[in-house]
Write a protein that holds these residues in place. Structure first.
Motif, short mmCIF file in Angstrom:
data_model
loop_
_atom_site.label_atom_id
_atom_site.label_comp_id
_atom_site.label_asym_id
_atom_site.label_seq_id
_atom_site.Cartn_x
_atom_site.Cartn_y
_atom_site.Cartn_z
N VAL A 382 0.84 -1.20 0.00
CA VAL A 382 0.00 0.00 0.00
C VAL A 382 0.88 1.25 0.00
CG1 VAL A 382 -1.72 1.31 1.29
CG2 VAL A 382 -1.90 -1.19 1.16
N MET A 383 1.94 1.24 0.80
CA MET A 383 2.88 2.37 0.81
C MET A 383 3.43 2.63 -0.59
SD MET A 383 4.93 1.40 4.32
CE MET A 383 6.36 2.40 3.88
N ALA A 384 3.84 1.55 -1.26
CA ALA A 384 4.40 1.68 -2.61
C ALA A 384 3.38 2.27 -3.57
CB ALA A 384 4.89 0.32 -3.11
N GLN A 385 2.13 1.82 -3.44
CA GLN A 385 1.07 2.35 -4.32
C GLN A 385 0.86 3.83 -4.09
OE1 GLN A 385 -2.14 -0.24 -3.22
NE2 GLN A 385 -1.45 -1.95 -4.52
N HIS A 386 0.83 4.24 -2.83
CA HIS A 386 0.66 5.67 -2.53
C HIS A 386 1.83 6.48 -3.08
CE1 HIS A 386 -2.95 5.14 -0.33
NE2 HIS A 386 -2.43 4.66 0.79
N LEU A 387 3.03 5.99 -2.91
CA LEU A 387 4.21 6.71 -3.40
C LEU A 387 4.13 6.92 -4.90
CD1 LEU A 387 6.95 4.92 -1.26
CD2 LEU A 387 6.46 7.36 -1.21
N ARG A 388 3.77 5.87 -5.63
CA ARG A 388 3.68 5.98 -7.09
C ARG A 388 2.53 6.88 -7.53
NH1 ARG A 388 6.54 2.66 -10.44
NH2 ARG A 388 7.70 0.91 -9.54
N GLN A 389 1.35 6.65 -6.94
CA GLN A 389 0.16 7.37 -7.39
C GLN A 389 0.19 8.85 -7.01
OE1 GLN A 389 -3.07 5.09 -5.74
NE2 GLN A 389 -2.63 3.29 -7.00
N ILE A 390 0.67 9.15 -5.81
CA ILE A 390 0.64 10.54 -5.34
C ILE A 390 1.80 11.35 -5.92
CG2 ILE A 390 0.79 12.05 -3.32
CD1 ILE A 390 -0.60 9.77 -1.73
N LEU A 391 2.99 10.77 -5.90
CA LEU A 391 4.19 11.52 -6.33
C LEU A 391 4.38 11.50 -7.84
CD1 LEU A 391 6.74 10.49 -3.54
CD2 LEU A 391 5.35 12.56 -3.68
N GLY A 392 3.91 10.45 -8.50
CA GLY A 392 4.05 10.39 -9.95
C GLY A 392 5.49 10.50 -10.40
N ASP A 393 5.75 11.39 -11.36
CA ASP A 393 7.10 11.52 -11.93
C ASP A 393 8.11 12.11 -10.95
OD1 ASP A 393 6.17 10.50 -14.28
OD2 ASP A 393 5.87 12.44 -15.25
N MET A 394 7.64 12.71 -9.84
CA MET A 394 8.58 13.21 -8.85
C MET A 394 9.42 12.08 -8.25
SD MET A 394 6.61 15.98 -6.46
CE MET A 394 6.10 17.59 -7.03
N LEU A 395 8.80 10.90 -8.13
CA LEU A 395 9.46 9.77 -7.48
C LEU A 395 10.45 9.12 -8.42
CD1 LEU A 395 9.51 7.93 -4.93
CD2 LEU A 395 7.83 6.49 -6.11
N LEU A 396 11.69 9.00 -7.99
CA LEU A 396 12.72 8.32 -8.79
C LEU A 396 12.54 6.82 -8.63
CD1 LEU A 396 15.32 9.02 -10.52
CD2 LEU A 396 16.57 8.27 -8.50
N THR A 397 12.29 6.11 -9.73
CA THR A 397 12.02 4.67 -9.66
C THR A 397 13.03 3.83 -10.43
OG1 THR A 397 10.51 4.85 -11.54
CG2 THR A 397 9.56 5.06 -9.33
N CYS A 398 13.96 4.48 -11.12
CA CYS A 398 14.98 3.71 -11.86
C CYS A 398 16.23 4.56 -11.98
CB CYS A 398 14.47 3.31 -13.24
SG CYS A 398 13.99 4.71 -14.27
#
Length: 736
Positions: A382-398
């Motif tokens: 759930v934490m991961a989903q919130h991070l992705r959905q709320i932050l979008g492109d702000m979140l560095l994922t790769c």
């Protein structure tokens, strides 16, 4: 509402107290009730209040209170008044969106006016505030009795005959009272500063003004600004000289000279160092990073409240690494609080929403989310989903550019990005292992650092925990790993791995292998956190950790004092962006620096710092008892490598907080100027008990301007207390 109006925290709260009639809900009142309070007690937004109390106005549901009533009151009706320092915020609800916007825009205009005042306007406002305080019967005049009481309020112990003399000189109409304009004249005579006049006389040919070449001479000889030439002198005249006649003559009067000395250009902090000026293209490990511990807390770590406001305040202070202690929530939503304590709980998703809004308000450079993960696999997902959905492109994922990193990316590369610091399955290269067997960051106390009464002891019966693949995949450049020693790190560590150390463990490593610690921090990040025994949210001294190049030195931002003064002082430079480039000897792998032995460093060159503490101006009272006046002294403290740790102080001045004069010189030798911080502290001397704090200012040694300078003092919580200042003359020379 006009742009000349002012709204103060104290005025607002007196109204709230007055008009409270049972309609209050969870800390908010309706705007209609609020406005009725103004009408009832016939208070308007006038100059008897102080706009500088208000820091900002936030629109919508941007507090726990307003979020909790979001279904009842739409966002376009809600706003929050944010006050400076440790004062609580005020949530308000208007009757209509138009009414809300009218007040939001009006108060913002007031804030803008307060923030853009020049030195003369600030001084005028300060004088006006004292006039209103002293005018007890509110008739717009002050008689002699009111004036004498005013001087007590202003920290002045003065001969009554002298006061009467100044009063009669200002009372041109001989009415026995002073109106505002006459009071301004009285204040001007009261604040005549002989110490500034003497400096002025040294360079003025006629004793009345400084001609352009005379001002240029002063700037060259005293202020070490000769390279700026006559154009700089002309700019200062145009900027600070109040007399048009003098400006036309390319001259500066004593009033203009004093205004310049009190301005930002006359302050102790080099103006160009306040701007973003450092190279921001080096690896993250080459920077000190402003970092917060237990960011969610507003007070102590046992019963204190957790709040979104704590994250907002930290980010607005330039913090670039915030912490989230995550636990399973009862309804499937992860929560954040200080585990196994009575601190209040807030939703993980609300924090992430707040971070999205405020992460880059002050600085464009990356924010690191340091996650202390105590959640089940399900709620980690759930934490991961919130991070992705709320932050979008702000979140560095790769990784950037799809390349396996050999060194960390730079703050410039990561502008506008949010990085997750947490445990990770395998590594960036793709190693997979579904089961996590390492302990979490702040559980490293099993190696002799059992210093946390509030954290679960993993050595008891803790079993290996599963890690959510979804959350793990969001960890890129800040993989949390256990520290196995410097030798192991040299042969096995990867640049994107980061270890956390309790303050006690870090201190032990510094003592045993300080040089090795410096070397490791050249290519990897290290995070230091306070001992768990600091249940009152006190702090350790961060300087010792910076001395070995530790980047993420996490402090309890909610706790004022020396430690946060040092943190604010270090990160005030470079545009308050939260990143400070470390000195070359903490970056170059071929240089082996020992903070214990700075003299063996190649290019070692110590400096002598000589500070003549001349005078103080309008120091605030610390004891509000009538007739109480401070007995101020000034202490200068140097923080840096062990050889640079030093302090010295002036004598105290009896009964004068208004214009004390010391004329005492304090001398220091600085062995490692790149790491040294200088702190100026003013205290109220008390022979029978501990001195009371009055104000302070802290800055890096390398940011000090020499010459005649003013130090504009800050309160205990780091906010400005104008016009309180110190007047000093500073000389820096090579120590031989």
């Amino acid at each position: 509402m006009t742009t000349n109006n002012h709204l103060s925290y104290s005025t607002v709260y007196s109204l709230i107290t007055f008009c409270f009639n049972g309609t209050q809900k969870q800390g908010h009142i309706s705007f209609k009730t609020f406005l009725q309070g103004f009408s009832n007690i016939k208070v308007s937004l006038t100059r008897n209040a102080n706009t500088k109390d208000i820091e900002a106005v936030r629109e919508g549901h941007q507090s726990e209170v307003l979020l909790s009533i979001a279904e009842e009151f739409p966002a376009d009706l809600c706003f929050t008044l944010v006050f400076h320092g440790r004062q609580g915020n005020l949530d308000l609800v208007a009757d209509s969106p138009e009414e809300a916007q009218a007040w939001i825009q009006g108060v913002r205009k007031l804030i803008h006016k307060a923030q853009t005042m020049d030195e003369k306007e600030r001084l005028d406002q300060w004088v006006w505030e004292w006039f209103k305080k002293a005018d007890k019967n509110k008739d717009g005049k002050m008689n002699f009795k009111e004036v004498t009481k005013l001087l007590k309020m202003m920290n002045v112990e003065m001969n009554e005959e002298h006061i009467l003399h100044l009063f009669k000189m200002a009372d041109k109409s001989e009415s026995g009272s002073l109106e505002m304009k006459q009071f301004v004249q009285f204040y001007k005579m009261l604040t005549q500063r002989d110490e500034v006049w003497k400096v002025f006389q040294d360079y003025s040919g006629d004793g009345e003004k400084l001609m352009l070449e005379e001002l240029e001479s002063f700037l060259r000889i005293e202020q070490s600004e000769g390279e700026k030439g006559p154009q700089h002198a002309k700019e200062l005249i145009d900027r600070y000289e109040p007399s048009d006649t003098a400006i036309n003559q390319a001259a500066m009067t004593l009033d203009g000279f004093q205004m310049y000395l009190c301005s930002p250009e006359g302050s102790i902090f080099k103006p160009n160092y306040l701007e973003l000026h450092q190279d921001m293209t080096q690896p993250l490990s080459h920077y000190f990073i402003s970092s917060s511990h237990n960011t969610y807390l507003l007070e102590d770590q046992l019963r204190g409240p957790s709040s979104l406001e704590a994250y907002i305040k930290a980010l607005k202070r330039g913090c670039r690494c915030v912490e989230l202690d995550c636990w399973d929530g009862s309804d499937g939503e992860p929560i954040v609080y200080h585990g196994h304590t009575l601190t209040t709980k807030i939703l993980f998703k609300d924090i992430i929403t707040t971070l999205k809004e405020y992460a880059f308000k002050v600085s464009d450079f990356p924010v690191i989310l340091s996650v202390e993960n105590h959640c089940s696999v399900e709620q980690q997902t759930v934490m991961a989903q919130h991070l992705r959905q709320i932050l979008g492109d702000m979140l560095l994922t790769c990784v950037l550019n799809g390349q396996i990193p050999e060194q960390l990316p730079s703050p410039q590369d990561l502008k506008g990005r949010i990085l997750l610091k947490a445990k990770k399955i395998g590594d960036v290269e793709g190693c997979m292992d579904e089961t996590l067997t390492e302990f979490s960051d702040e559980e490293e106390m099993t190696n002799g650092d059992s210093d946390s009464p509030t954290k679960e002891n993993p050595s008891a019966d803790k079993k290996p925990e599963k890690l959510s693949r979804e959350l793990s995949d969001l960890v890129v450049y800040c993989k949390s790993v256990h520290f196995h020693g410097f030798e192991h790190a040299r042969t096995h560590a990867k640049c994107y791995e980061i270890s956390s150390f309790s303050e006690s463990k870090a201190k032990r490593l510094i003592k045993e292998a300080g040089t090795d610690f410096v070397q490791q921090n050249k290519c990897q990040l290290s995070r230091i956190y306070p001992s768990g025994f600091r249940t009152d949210s006190s702090n350790y001294n961060p300087q010792e950790m910076w001395n070995v190049g530790c980047q993420i030195v996490a402090l309890n931002f909610q706790t004022a004092g020396l430690e946060m003064d040092l943190n604010d002082g270090l990160f005030k430079q470079n545009g308050c962006c939260g990143y400070i480039l470390k000195p070359k000897f903490m970056i170059d792998p071929n240089i082996h620096f020992s903070p214990e032995k700075p003299e063996v460093q190649q290019g070692y060159k110590p400096w002598r710092l000589s500070i003549q503490v001349i005078s103080g101006q309008q120091l605030p009272k610390v004891n509000q008892k009538e007739g109480s006046i401070v007995d101020p002294l000034v202490r200068v403290e140097v923080y840096g490598v062990p050889k640079d740790q030093a302090k010295d102080e002036t004598t105290h001045i009896n009964n004068n907080g208004f214009n004390p004069v010391w004329n005492e010189t304090l001398n220091f030798v600085i062995h490692t100027p790149e790491l040294a911080l200088v702190r100026f502290v003013v205290e109220d001397y008390d022979k029978a008990s501990r001195n009371d704090f009055i104000g302070q200012f802290t800055l890096p040694f390398k940011c000090i301007q020499t010459g005649y300078r003013h130090i504009h003092l800050l309160s205990k919580d780091g906010t400005a207390i104008p016009p309180s200042s110190l007047f000093v003359n500073i000389n820096i020379s090579e120590f031989t």
